[in-house]
Design a protein around this motif. Sequence first.
Motif, PDB file in Angstrom:
ATOM      1  N   MET A 175      -2.006 -31.778  18.900  1.00 47.45           N
ATOM      2  CA  MET A 175      -2.193 -33.137  19.387  1.00 47.45           C
ATOM      3  C   MET A 175      -1.128 -34.034  18.780  1.00 47.45           C
ATOM      4  O   MET A 175      -1.091 -34.222  17.556  1.00 47.45           O
ATOM      5  N   ASN A 176      -0.267 -34.554  19.619  1.00 46.01           N
ATOM      6  CA  ASN A 176       0.805 -35.444  19.188  1.00 46.01           C
ATOM      7  C   ASN A 176       0.604 -36.837  19.772  1.00 46.01           C
ATOM      8  O   ASN A 176      -0.162 -37.022  20.714  1.00 46.01           O
ATOM      9  N   SER A 177       1.305 -37.796  19.190  1.00 47.63           N
ATOM     10  CA  SER A 177       1.229 -39.181  19.673  1.00 47.63           C
ATOM     11  C   SER A 177      -0.219 -39.637  19.815  1.00 47.63           C
ATOM     12  O   SER A 177      -0.605 -40.201  20.843  1.00 47.63           O
ATOM     13  N   LEU A 178      -0.974 -39.395  18.787  1.00 48.89           N
ATOM     14  CA  LEU A 178      -2.395 -39.700  18.856  1.00 48.89           C
ATOM     15  C   LEU A 178      -2.649 -41.197  18.968  1.00 48.89           C
ATOM     16  O   LEU A 178      -1.899 -42.016  18.421  1.00 48.89           O
ATOM     17  N   LYS A 179      -3.692 -41.527  19.707  1.00 49.77           N
ATOM     18  CA  LYS A 179      -4.078 -42.915  19.957  1.00 49.77           C
ATOM     19  C   LYS A 179      -5.502 -43.143  19.434  1.00 49.77           C
ATOM     20  O   LYS A 179      -6.286 -42.190  19.346  1.00 49.77           O
ATOM     21  N   PRO A 180      -5.850 -44.364  19.141  1.00 49.29           N
ATOM     22  CA  PRO A 180      -7.224 -44.630  18.690  1.00 49.29           C
ATOM     23  C   PRO A 180      -8.277 -44.135  19.684  1.00 49.29           C
ATOM     24  O   PRO A 180      -9.355 -43.691  19.263  1.00 49.29           O
ATOM     25  N   GLU A 181      -7.962 -44.165  20.962  1.00 49.78           N
ATOM     26  CA  GLU A 181      -8.927 -43.700  21.958  1.00 49.78           C
ATOM     27  C   GLU A 181      -9.098 -42.188  21.960  1.00 49.78           C
ATOM     28  O   GLU A 181      -9.957 -41.662  22.672  1.00 49.78           O
TER      29      GLU A 181
END
Length: 124
Positions: free
Chosen positions: A82-88
């Motif tokens: 999982m890259n460029s993880l976002k709060p969502e």
Amino acid sequence: QVHLVESGGGSVQAGGSLRLSCAVSGYTYSTYCMGWFRQAPGKEREGVAAFDTDGSTRYGDSVKGRFTISQGNAKNIVYLQMNSLKPEDTAMYYCALRGRYCGDAYSAPDFGFWGQGTQVTVSS
């Protein structure tokens, strides 16, 4: 008896990366589909990615281009990079196994074996 054990969850800042692992034991057939699902509080379980042992993969629209599902050199392990993880992306992540290929679609009721889940928390 089939067991799935996830690992690799944790807390990370937005933009960061995590790699989840799912180790499968007790399943002796070579044909199966492995899926990753996630569930945030108050939300329905969502399909994230799926991998058929013929090598085909598919992803949920919200993670395409950021997440990669793959099988390890040890064939009983499936990863979710999982890259460029976002709060969502914050959720409990589960791996699941289905004793046949998923084909073009996959949903939680299709899977008969589930892990206990690993928490992923992404802060802004």
